[in-house]
Scaffold this active site. Sequence first.
Site, mmCIF file in Angstrom:
data_model
loop_
_atom_site.group_PDB
_atom_site.id
_atom_site.type_symbol
_atom_site.label_atom_id
_atom_site.label_comp_id
_atom_site.label_asym_id
_atom_site.label_seq_id
_atom_site.Cartn_x
_atom_site.Cartn_y
_atom_site.Cartn_z
ATOM 1 N N GLY A 1 13.320 34.317 12.326
ATOM 2 C CA GLY A 1 13.629 34.555 13.909
ATOM 3 C C GLY A 1 12.349 34.067 14.534
ATOM 4 O O GLY A 1 11.490 33.745 14.073
ATOM 5 N N PHE A 2 12.465 34.407 15.922
ATOM 6 C CA PHE A 2 11.613 34.110 16.889
ATOM 7 C C PHE A 2 10.269 34.980 16.732
ATOM 8 O O PHE A 2 9.274 34.385 16.301
ATOM 9 C CB PHE A 2 12.067 34.271 18.317
ATOM 10 N N ILE A 3 10.427 36.406 16.847
ATOM 11 C CA ILE A 3 9.167 37.008 16.351
ATOM 12 C C ILE A 3 8.734 36.919 15.060
ATOM 13 O O ILE A 3 7.511 36.699 14.938
ATOM 14 C CB ILE A 3 9.174 38.493 17.104
ATOM 15 N N TYR B 1 23.919 48.042 21.309
ATOM 16 C CA TYR B 1 22.501 47.444 20.696
ATOM 17 C C TYR B 1 21.189 48.811 20.819
ATOM 18 O O TYR B 1 20.448 48.974 19.913
ATOM 19 C CB TYR B 1 22.097 46.368 21.469
ATOM 20 N N LYS C 1 19.309 51.102 18.324
ATOM 21 C CA LYS C 1 17.901 51.277 18.060
ATOM 22 C C LYS C 1 17.216 52.481 18.196
ATOM 23 O O LYS C 1 16.404 52.802 17.380
ATOM 24 C CB LYS C 1 17.384 50.114 19.109
ATOM 25 N N ASP D 1 16.016 36.693 5.534
ATOM 26 C CA ASP D 1 16.867 36.476 6.786
ATOM 27 C C ASP D 1 18.044 35.919 6.288
ATOM 28 O O ASP D 1 18.270 35.084 5.448
ATOM 29 C CB ASP D 1 15.980 35.522 7.494
ATOM 30 N N GLY E 1 18.346 33.378 13.412
ATOM 31 C CA GLY E 1 17.017 32.531 12.914
ATOM 32 C C GLY E 1 17.381 31.192 12.531
ATOM 33 O O GLY E 1 18.438 30.903 12.255
ATOM 34 N N THR F 1 25.076 46.210 11.201
ATOM 35 C CA THR F 1 24.017 45.731 10.974
ATOM 36 C C THR F 1 22.370 46.511 11.480
ATOM 37 O O THR F 1 21.454 46.482 10.421
ATOM 38 C CB THR F 1 23.605 44.335 11.681
HETATM 39 P P1 NAD Z 1 15.916 36.738 16.516
HETATM 40 O O1 NAD Z 1 17.378 36.741 16.772
HETATM 41 O O2 NAD Z 1 14.957 35.492 16.571
HETATM 42 O O3 NAD Z 1 15.419 37.369 15.307
HETATM 43 C C1 NAD Z 1 16.242 38.450 14.523
HETATM 44 C C2 NAD Z 1 16.305 37.773 13.036
HETATM 45 O O4 NAD Z 1 17.001 38.828 12.299
HETATM 46 C C3 NAD Z 1 17.020 36.437 12.831
HETATM 47 O O5 NAD Z 1 16.123 35.374 12.284
HETATM 48 C C4 NAD Z 1 18.540 36.716 12.234
HETATM 49 O O6 NAD Z 1 18.901 35.645 11.562
HETATM 50 C C5 NAD Z 1 17.901 37.925 11.363
HETATM 51 N N1 NAD Z 1 19.050 38.613 11.064
HETATM 52 C C6 NAD Z 1 19.931 39.135 11.799
HETATM 53 N N2 NAD Z 1 20.780 40.009 11.014
HETATM 54 C C7 NAD Z 1 20.543 40.109 9.624
HETATM 55 C C8 NAD Z 1 20.750 40.466 8.654
HETATM 56 N N3 NAD Z 1 21.962 41.333 8.545
HETATM 57 N N4 NAD Z 1 20.118 40.442 7.394
HETATM 58 C C9 NAD Z 1 18.956 39.653 7.509
HETATM 59 N N5 NAD Z 1 18.571 39.007 8.546
HETATM 60 C C10 NAD Z 1 19.136 39.258 9.870
HETATM 61 O O7 NAD Z 1 15.276 37.985 17.704
HETATM 62 P P2 NAD Z 1 13.764 38.426 18.084
HETATM 63 O O8 NAD Z 1 13.771 38.336 19.645
HETATM 64 O O9 NAD Z 1 12.791 37.553 17.190
HETATM 65 O O10 NAD Z 1 13.809 39.794 17.526
HETATM 66 C C11 NAD Z 1 13.396 40.401 16.299
HETATM 67 C C12 NAD Z 1 13.291 41.755 16.554
HETATM 68 O O11 NAD Z 1 12.590 42.246 17.768
HETATM 69 C C13 NAD Z 1 14.702 42.484 16.774
HETATM 70 O O12 NAD Z 1 14.780 43.676 15.953
HETATM 71 C C14 NAD Z 1 14.852 42.654 18.019
HETATM 72 O O13 NAD Z 1 15.837 43.853 18.315
HETATM 73 C C15 NAD Z 1 13.614 43.254 18.534
HETATM 74 N N6 NAD Z 1 13.315 42.801 19.843
HETATM 75 C C16 NAD Z 1 12.958 41.642 20.581
HETATM 76 C C17 NAD Z 1 12.841 41.600 21.739
HETATM 77 C C18 NAD Z 1 12.425 40.308 22.582
HETATM 78 O O14 NAD Z 1 12.080 40.246 23.598
HETATM 79 N N7 NAD Z 1 12.603 39.272 21.764
HETATM 80 C C19 NAD Z 1 12.824 42.893 22.813
HETATM 81 C C20 NAD Z 1 13.265 43.923 22.237
HETATM 82 C C21 NAD Z 1 13.430 43.986 20.709
#
Ligand code: NAD
Length: 311
Positions: A10-12, A149, A153, A31, A36, A95
């Site tokens: 995913g992104f982060i 969500y 969380k 993942d 992602g 999930t």
């Molecule tokens: P993202 O969608 O890019 O990353 C989430 C990843 O989880 C994806 O790669 C997705 O394919 C994977 N995923 C989803 N369900 C899955 C499963 N059942 N099994 C395995 N992999 C699975 O989003 P992100 O922005 O990188 O978020 C990463 C984390 O940070 C998340 O937990 C999100 O809730 C949290 N978050 C992000 C932000 C933000 O500003 N980006 C803010 C608050 C919280």
Amino acid sequence: MKALVTGGAGFIGSHLCDYLVTHGHSVVALDDLSTGHVSNIAHLTDDPAFSMVQGSILDADLVRELVAECDSVFHLAAAVGVHTIVDQPLRSLRTNLHGTENVIEAAAAQRARFLIASTSEVYGKNDSDGLTENDDRILGSPLKSRWSYAAAKGLDELVAHIYATESGLPCVITRFFNIVGPRQTGRYGMVIPRFVQQALSGEPITVYGEGTQRRCFGSVFDVVPAMVQLLTAPTATSTAVNLGGREEVSIKGLADRVLELTGSSSEIRHIPYQEAYGDGYEDMQRRMPDLSLASELIGYAPRRALDDIIT
Ligand code: NAD
């Protein structure tokens, strides 16, 4: 460190994999590629310190098997994004709750250090100046959360906290506030990439509502090193820590900034929330982190200004 990064494509998660590998650690990314992309980690696949497993955190046996090889777990996999959650609330909840339970249980059995990615959404509709980790209203009323969500969380945080206190799981919770950076794509609330793409292609910049709502955007390049530092900081165990940026901006102000930085002549078009997200959606007027705990624990001081994040 031998780390499992759930949501590693995913992104982060992909930036975290980059950072860990660059700093000499071994990484396994798990993942299911629901949001992602393999392209986010394609540049790492030839590195012997990195491997990627396509699978779900809902597969408890797989999670246990992968965690058994690791001493540290960064749990980022989650169903994310306004559209995903509004369209499929129960699937998202499953999930985010059961998946997390599998990962925490495996980490506790392995006595691995554990970090879980949480969100500013756990503060609910709270417009205070600088949301602080000590706010008693967190989880006070999950049924009043804006959506599943936030409730999931919040419950994940509670489960992590229980494991930390009852099983001695070394655990840290990071609450992200609007993190932005390269590779952030998709349909959900990612206002900066959307504005930039609209400005560059000459389309109208679509601002939901009046654009008076205010946000602080944090750079993924500030947040990722902080996650690694927090996981290894003895003082951060069993603590929830805000991570994000310091510079507050209104969404209309952000649109103006993007227009100026891109030199675009796109118009700004205001769209009612209902048109974007359907009935019943309410945005928060303000969401701003108090970052003093992160600063106290690890000297966190975000370095990227809003203009750096946009460009
Ligand atoms: P993202 O969608 O890019 O990353 C989430 C990843 O989880 C994806 O790669 C997705 O394919 C994977 N995923 C989803 N369900 C899955 C499963 N059942 N099994 C395995 N992999 C699975 O989003 P992100 O922005 O990188 O978020 C990463 C984390 O940070 C998340 O937990 C999100 O809730 C949290 N978050 C992000 C932000 C933000 O500003 N980006 C803010 C608050 C919280």
